[in-house]
Design an enzyme around this catalytic site. Structure first.
Site, PDB file in Angstrom:
ATOM      1  N   ARG A   1      -8.374  -0.695   4.835  1.00  0.00           N
ATOM      2  CA  ARG A   1      -7.562   0.363   4.224  1.00  0.00           C
ATOM      3  C   ARG A   1      -6.193  -0.165   3.847  1.00  0.00           C
ATOM      4  O   ARG A   1      -5.529   0.387   2.971  1.00  0.00           O
ATOM      5  CB  ARG A   1      -7.403   1.544   5.186  1.00  0.00           C
ATOM      6  CG  ARG A   1      -8.696   2.307   5.390  1.00  0.00           C
ATOM      7  CD  ARG A   1      -8.476   3.603   6.135  1.00  0.00           C
ATOM      8  NE  ARG A   1      -7.216   4.180   5.757  1.00  0.00           N
ATOM      9  CZ  ARG A   1      -6.333   4.701   6.605  1.00  0.00           C
ATOM     10  NH1 ARG A   1      -6.602   4.727   7.886  1.00  0.00           N
ATOM     11  NH2 ARG A   1      -5.211   5.205   6.172  1.00  0.00           N
TER      12      ARG A   1
ATOM     13  N   LYS B   1       0.844  -1.213   0.000  1.00  0.00           N
ATOM     14  CA  LYS B   1       0.000   0.000   0.000  1.00  0.00           C
ATOM     15  C   LYS B   1       0.869   1.249   0.000  1.00  0.00           C
ATOM     16  O   LYS B   1       0.651   2.171  -0.785  1.00  0.00           O
ATOM     17  CB  LYS B   1      -0.891  -0.003   1.253  1.00  0.00           C
ATOM     18  CG  LYS B   1      -1.525   1.340   1.578  1.00  0.00           C
ATOM     19  CD  LYS B   1      -2.387   1.289   2.818  1.00  0.00           C
ATOM     20  CE  LYS B   1      -1.685   1.473   4.133  1.00  0.00           C
ATOM     21  NZ  LYS B   1      -1.331   2.855   4.510  1.00  0.00           N
TER      22      LYS B   1
ATOM     23  N   CYS C   1      -4.882   7.632   9.594  1.00  0.00           N
ATOM     24  CA  CYS C   1      -5.041   7.094  10.950  1.00  0.00           C
ATOM     25  C   CYS C   1      -4.721   8.169  11.982  1.00  0.00           C
ATOM     26  O   CYS C   1      -3.791   8.961  11.806  1.00  0.00           O
ATOM     27  CB  CYS C   1      -4.115   5.902  11.156  1.00  0.00           C
ATOM     28  SG  CYS C   1      -4.678   4.407  10.337  1.00  0.00           S
TER      29      CYS C   1
HETATM   30  C1  EPZ Z   1       4.360   6.934   6.310  1.00  0.00           C
HETATM   31  O1  EPZ Z   1       3.573   7.983   6.891  1.00  0.00           O
HETATM   32  C2  EPZ Z   1       3.439   5.744   6.211  1.00  0.00           C
HETATM   33  N1  EPZ Z   1       2.311   6.072   5.386  1.00  0.00           N
HETATM   34  C3  EPZ Z   1       2.984   5.338   7.597  1.00  0.00           C
HETATM   35  O2  EPZ Z   1       2.208   4.153   7.477  1.00  0.00           O
HETATM   36  C4  EPZ Z   1       4.198   5.023   8.446  1.00  0.00           C
HETATM   37  O3  EPZ Z   1       3.777   4.739   9.761  1.00  0.00           O
HETATM   38  C5  EPZ Z   1       5.141   6.232   8.463  1.00  0.00           C
HETATM   39  O4  EPZ Z   1       5.488   6.609   7.110  1.00  0.00           O
HETATM   40  C6  EPZ Z   1       6.437   5.987   9.221  1.00  0.00           C
HETATM   41  O5  EPZ Z   1       7.085   4.861   8.701  1.00  0.00           O
HETATM   42  C7  EPZ Z   1       2.416   6.002   4.064  1.00  0.00           C
HETATM   43  O6  EPZ Z   1       3.462   5.705   3.505  1.00  0.00           O
HETATM   44  C8  EPZ Z   1       1.194   6.265   3.279  1.00  0.00           C
HETATM   45  P1  EPZ Z   1       6.383  10.379   8.314  1.00  0.00           P
HETATM   46  P2  EPZ Z   1       4.089   9.481   6.883  1.00  0.00           P
HETATM   47  O7  EPZ Z   1       6.210  11.652   7.583  1.00  0.00           O
HETATM   48  O8  EPZ Z   1       4.727   9.775   5.594  1.00  0.00           O
HETATM   49  C9  EPZ Z   1       6.457  13.483  11.963  1.00  0.00           C
HETATM   50  C10 EPZ Z   1       0.377   2.713   7.910  1.00  0.00           C
HETATM   51  O9  EPZ Z   1      -0.079   2.170   8.951  1.00  0.00           O
HETATM   52  N2  EPZ Z   1       6.387  14.532  10.929  1.00  0.00           N
HETATM   53  O10 EPZ Z   1       7.660   9.624   8.167  1.00  0.00           O
HETATM   54  O11 EPZ Z   1       2.956  10.312   7.322  1.00  0.00           O
HETATM   55  C11 EPZ Z   1       5.124  12.758  12.083  1.00  0.00           C
HETATM   56  O12 EPZ Z   1       4.206  13.459  12.866  1.00  0.00           O
HETATM   57  C12 EPZ Z   1       0.845   4.162   7.937  1.00  0.00           C
HETATM   58  O13 EPZ Z   1       0.441   2.149   6.815  1.00  0.00           O
HETATM   59  C13 EPZ Z   1       6.476  15.860  11.298  1.00  0.00           C
HETATM   60  O14 EPZ Z   1       6.625  16.192  12.475  1.00  0.00           O
HETATM   61  O15 EPZ Z   1       5.178   9.392   8.028  1.00  0.00           O
HETATM   62  C14 EPZ Z   1       5.552  11.445  12.666  1.00  0.00           C
HETATM   63  O16 EPZ Z   1       5.670  11.588  14.041  1.00  0.00           O
HETATM   64  C15 EPZ Z   1       0.520   4.890   9.184  1.00  0.00           C
HETATM   65  N3  EPZ Z   1       6.368  16.818  10.311  1.00  0.00           N
HETATM   66  C16 EPZ Z   1       6.915  11.196  12.038  1.00  0.00           C
HETATM   67  O17 EPZ Z   1       7.374  12.487  11.583  1.00  0.00           O
HETATM   68  C17 EPZ Z   1       6.184  16.485   9.004  1.00  0.00           C
HETATM   69  O18 EPZ Z   1       6.097  17.397   8.170  1.00  0.00           O
HETATM   70  C18 EPZ Z   1       6.925  10.200  10.884  1.00  0.00           C
HETATM   71  O19 EPZ Z   1       6.125  10.696   9.848  1.00  0.00           O
HETATM   72  C19 EPZ Z   1       6.107  15.133   8.648  1.00  0.00           C
HETATM   73  C20 EPZ Z   1       6.203  14.164   9.633  1.00  0.00           C
END
Ligand code: EPZ
Length: 417
Positions: free
Chosen positions: A397, A22, A116
């Site tokens: 999802r 996904k 989520c």
């Molecule tokens: C991706 O989300 C995945 N989603 C998530 O999978 C996964 O948990 C996550 O990466 C971490 O591996 C998809 O690929 C669609 P991040 P993403 O930006 O891109 C903080 C699942 O269950 N952050 O690496 O949203 C954020 O709040 C899902 O399949 C900021 O602070 O993850 C988090 O604490 C859930 N500012 C951390 O970084 C930003 O601008 C990781 O987020 C961006 C992120």
């Protein structure tokens, strides 16, 4: 409302073909609009989030359809740069259309994404990087308006290796003059997949899989045919389910090194595991040992998405396991529900302490989020009696025909909905 009915206690035995990823598919669907082209994507899972991405593509004026696990997109007809609020809310990945629209149209109008509820999920890193590339961004009344008359390649340093921010920068950078270098980039396999797809589309991208990704122009191709890699989190979920329920399962079509951290702890818990090229064979007596401690980290560390399912697998493991969640502030939402099955888990801040119990007893649960719902299913498979999980579509999802796949391994599980 989906209702999962599980009668626990069956072993899991047999072969499981793991679905396509996904989290690799979604950014690639967004990337399909960066230049006018036809994309044929294979091994795309049939999921609610994929449907949502296809609806966004059609709203933008593309043709986009899924037939079984093949997706066909023609992005030549793209004629909009606005995504309505209801489509944005469907999933987190809708935000990756921001970089893609900026690349294609020089503008994007959208609202903060859904997904989520795992705590605060800001997009400050995405916006700051796009601004550094020359994008003007206004945020007002719940809307984000991005305009970029000209983007310039630049060096961007990410203070945290955000997966989504890395993807957005990679896409927007295709419209930048000169080279864009992302320092501190996310190293997830899904980033490498995006790079491979973008190369297929004619763009010069390198370094994905390391912490430095370079995007340096290209000449767009008319079409691309790309196969999506297998889903490492779904593979980890099946491995955790078989470990907890007991049995002997072969996971086929997987890349074992992409979830080796999960396999490491399942081995430590007492499972026999043999990895081969594109397959993992796992045998478990169902009687596991606690694993001491583990913590979630950006790739190649232990994935936050696999934390809830490994937690579920260890609920009856003899001894104490401590989990530290470092990525999301609210990723223990499954815990109160798992405790209703009889699990002994205490949460303090970002640490959860699990003491293995002798037995779990089936009851009625409510799924909280995608991986939390999957964790409840894993726990239900090794609980005595019947577990019913009321699930507002979370599990669908991310998991394709999870009930059918688990049933084919011997689980007593039915899905109403
Ligand atoms: C991706 O989300 C995945 N989603 C998530 O999978 C996964 O948990 C996550 O990466 C971490 O591996 C998809 O690929 C669609 P991040 P993403 O930006 O891109 C903080 C699942 O269950 N952050 O690496 O949203 C954020 O709040 C899902 O399949 C900021 O602070 O993850 C988090 O604490 C859930 N500012 C951390 O970084 C930003 O601008 C990781 O987020 C961006 C992120």
């Amino acid at each position: 409302m989906d209702i999962w009915h599980i009668r626990g206690g069956n072993r899991l035995d047999g072969i499981c073909f793991v679905q396509g990823s996904k989290n690799a598919s979604l950014p690639i669907l967004a990337a399909s609009i960066i230049s006018p082209a036809q994309s044929q994507l294979r091994n795309v899972p049939q999921l609610r989030d994929i449907d949502a991405a296809l609806r966004i593509l059609r709203h933008l004026g593309c043709t986009a359809e899924q037939r079984d696990n093949d997706v066909y997109i023609n992005s030549r007809g793209l004629n909009k740069s606005t995504i309505p609020h209801d489509l944005m809310l469907e999933m987190r990945s809708s935000v990756i259309f921001m970089g893609a629209l900026i690349a294609r149209c020089g503008e994007a109008r959208l609202s903060p994404p859904g997904g989520c509820q795992l705590g605060k999920r800001p997009i400050d890193l995405h916006l700051s990087a796009l601004r550094q590339m020359g994008c003007e961004i206004e945020e007002s009344g719940g809307e984000i308006l991005c305009r970029a008359s000209s983007l310039k390649g630049t060096d961007i340093v990410l203070p945290f290796p955000s997966v989504g921010a890395t993807e957005n920068i990679m896409l927007a950078a295709t419209a930048a003059a000169g080279e864009t270098v992302i320092h501190g980039a996310a190293r997830e396999p899904e980033i490498a997949a995006l790079q491979e797809y973008m190369r297929g589309l004619g763009w010069a991208v390198s370094g994905a899989g390391t912490d430095t990704v370079v995007i340096s122009g290209g000449s767009p191709a008319a079409s691309v045919d790309y196969r999506i890699l297998s889903d490492r989190i779904v593979a980890a979920t099946f491995a955790c389910a078989a470990a907890a329920a007991g049995g002997s399962v072969e996971l086929r079509g997987v890349e074992p090194e992409q979830f080796s951290t999960v396999l490491h702890f399942l081995k430590q818990a007492g499972c026999d595991i043999i990895t081969e090229k594109r397959s993992v064979w796992l045998r478990s007596s169902g009687k596991l040992r606690a694993v001491g401690a583990f913590e979630t980290e950006p790739y190649p560390g232990f994935p936050t998405d696999a934390q809830p399912v490994l937690m579920a697998a260890l609920l009856k493991a003899v001894g104490r396991t401590v989990i530290k969640e470092n990525i999301f502030e609210n990723r223990f939402r499954q815990v109160p529900e798992l405790c209703r099955l009889g699990a002994d888990i205490t949460v303090a801040g970002n640490r959860a302490e699990i003491w293995g119990v002798d037995s779990l007893h089936g009851t009625v649960l409510t799924s909280t989020d995608l991986r939390g719902g999957a964790a409840m299913i894993v726990a239900g498979l090794c609980a005595d009696g019947c577990t019913e999980i009321y699930d507002d579509g979370h599990v669908k999802r991310g998991y394709e025909r999870l009930d059918v796949r688990l049933r084919s391994l011997g689980a007593d599980i039915y899905l109403d909905g």
